[in-house]
Design an enzyme around this catalytic site. Structure first.
Site, PDB file in Angstrom:
ATOM      1  N   ARG A  44      43.064  59.567  52.241  1.00  0.00           N
ATOM      2  CA  ARG A  44      42.105  59.581  51.135  1.00  0.00           C
ATOM      3  C   ARG A  44      42.896  58.490  50.354  1.00  0.00           C
ATOM      4  O   ARG A  44      43.685  57.896  50.642  1.00  0.00           O
ATOM      5  CB  ARG A  44      42.334  60.901  50.330  1.00  0.00           C
ATOM      6  CG  ARG A  44      43.620  61.630  50.492  1.00  0.00           C
ATOM      7  CD  ARG A  44      45.075  61.214  50.080  1.00  0.00           C
ATOM      8  NE  ARG A  44      44.943  60.871  48.912  1.00  0.00           N
ATOM      9  CZ  ARG A  44      45.765  59.749  48.317  1.00  0.00           C
ATOM     10  NH1 ARG A  44      46.618  59.188  48.918  1.00  0.00           N
ATOM     11  NH2 ARG A  44      45.370  59.461  47.046  1.00  0.00           N
ATOM     12  N   GLY A  45      42.166  58.384  48.898  1.00  0.00           N
ATOM     13  CA  GLY A  45      42.460  57.339  48.151  1.00  0.00           C
ATOM     14  C   GLY A  45      41.162  56.169  48.527  1.00  0.00           C
ATOM     15  O   GLY A  45      40.759  55.878  49.606  1.00  0.00           O
ATOM     16  N   GLN A 189      48.445  65.787  45.180  1.00  0.00           N
ATOM     17  CA  GLN A 189      48.672  64.078  45.884  1.00  0.00           C
ATOM     18  C   GLN A 189      50.103  63.776  45.201  1.00  0.00           C
ATOM     19  O   GLN A 189      50.807  62.848  45.736  1.00  0.00           O
ATOM     20  CB  GLN A 189      47.781  63.028  45.627  1.00  0.00           C
ATOM     21  CG  GLN A 189      46.421  63.814  46.532  1.00  0.00           C
ATOM     22  CD  GLN A 189      45.503  64.623  46.003  1.00  0.00           C
ATOM     23  OE1 GLN A 189      45.878  65.422  44.868  1.00  0.00           O
ATOM     24  NE2 GLN A 189      44.071  64.582  45.874  1.00  0.00           N
ATOM     25  N   ASP A 230      38.622  54.912  41.303  1.00  0.00           N
ATOM     26  CA  ASP A 230      37.855  55.182  42.413  1.00  0.00           C
ATOM     27  C   ASP A 230      36.572  54.571  42.086  1.00  0.00           C
ATOM     28  O   ASP A 230      35.512  54.315  43.138  1.00  0.00           O
ATOM     29  CB  ASP A 230      37.548  56.665  42.442  1.00  0.00           C
ATOM     30  CG  ASP A 230      38.911  57.383  43.033  1.00  0.00           C
ATOM     31  OD1 ASP A 230      39.710  57.652  42.364  1.00  0.00           O
ATOM     32  OD2 ASP A 230      39.035  57.491  44.281  1.00  0.00           O
TER      33      ASP A 230
END
Ligand code: MRU
Length: 337
Positions: A44-45, A189, A230
């Site tokens: 993720r990221g 996270q 994002d």
């Protein structure tokens, strides 16, 4: 240890859902596994899912070559990879970039994806060292305490990180006193991954409940807020993990900088403003359960926006590998040439 690696045939990733208690790698061998790993946040990221998507297309190209299929036959599966998560533009950007190599054949597609994996590391080094300079300049102090949200360290990229990478740079320079990391509900996270990375490096940190973030800022515990992104719209509106917007409001009110650190691949000039950004809605159970235990009455519904949008007037600066953008002075962000 890299978050993502390429064996020459398959993708190897750190299985992030098990951190911080178990540090293991898993190998992704096909499109279904790649999409699944992206969707359940094993990887993720924004930059990390971009590179994983690109390498997923490389696996498709290798399969097509082995079975003697035309390179164009990979298009449909490549689209499925690009659509695995909607908000981080890096995923679509990365898949489109490798697909531009289709006319040059199977090997060219693979080579482009592998080049992107290496490029990510160089990009992060240049972006994070510029961001460290910008933070020191904006804060006007030699040693900084920073507030951050979600995870934007090594684990959100191939290596080096974005916003948290800037904190790593400051630490190396002896210019960082502490990082306050929001826990980042619902999937934690911040508590699981950011705290893990800070602890590994011996950087002083504290984890705060998400709701405490604005109070930490109002009480002067930090000099700046630094986060990743994002997708950044043409007007500088910035989508990032849910809970970023309250920190931006608090930073504005407290008069401290709110700095976004993200690669050029996160800029999306084709999206005019934050209103046009598709915000991922995830499963209710991520909110109503915690580590497999119900924390709300059985049957409760949830609203689980994975991201929020910080309006451009709350963003002090956007730092990329090539430039510093001040949204207040930049009505329309143009692509970097
Ligand atoms: O849902 P996630 O964990 O993929 O969300 C990640 C974030 O919101 C990060 O802050 C963002 O991708 C920037 S990463 C360098």
């Amino acid at each position: 240890v890299r978050t993502i690696d390429w064996t020459g045939e398959h993708i190897v990733i750190i299985e992030q859902t098990l951190l911080p208690h178990q540090f293991t790698h898993i190998t992704l061998t096909n499109t279904a596994e790649t999409i699944d790993a992206i969707q359940r946040l094993a990887v993720r990221g924004a930059p990390a899912i971009g590179v994983t998507g690109a390498l997923g297309v490389a696996m498709l190209a290798l399969d097509a070559k082995k079975s003697g299929r035309q390179i164009d036959s990979i298009l449909e599966d490549a689209e499925r990879i690009a659509d695995a998560r909607p908000t981080a533009v890096n995923l679509r950007w990365a898949v489109d970039r490798v697909l531009r190599e289709l006319p040059n054949g199977h090997d060219a597609v693979v080579a482009e994806a592998v080049a992107m994996m290496h490029e990510d590391i160089a990009t992060n080094e240049s972006m994070t060292s510029r961001a460290a300079d910008v933070l020191l300049e904006l804060c006007g102090k030699p040693i900084l305490a920073l507030h951050t949200h979600c995870n934007t360290g090594d684990l959100a990229t191939v290596e080096g990180g974005t916003a948290l990478g800037a904190a790593f740079q400051l630490h190396k320079r002896g210019a960082l006193s502490e990082v306050i990391a929001d826990e980042t509900r619902p999937l934690l996270q911040g508590a699981r991954l950011t705290a893990f990375e800070l602890a590994e490096r011996g950087i002083p940190y504290r984890v705060s409940a998400d709701g405490a973030g604005p109070t930490c800022i109002a009480r002067g515990l930090v000099d700046a807020v630094v986060i990743g992104a994002d997708r950044i719209a043409a007007n500088g509106d910035t989508a990032n993990k849910i809970g970023s917007y309250p920190l931006a409001l608090a930073a504005k009110r407290a008069g401290i900088p709110f700095v976004v650190v993200a690669p050029e691949s996160t800029l999306d000039p084709s999206t005019p403003s934050g209103d046009d950004i598709h915000i991922e809605l995830r499963a209710d159970s991520e909110v109503t359960m915690l580590a497999g235990i119900a924390v709300a009455p059985i049957g409760s519904k949830a609203v689980n926006f994975a991201f929020d949008v910080t309006p451009n007037d709350l963003v002090t600066a956007i730092v990329t590998e090539h430039r510093v953008i001040y949204p207040a002075k930049t009505p329309k962000i143009e692509p970097w040439k």
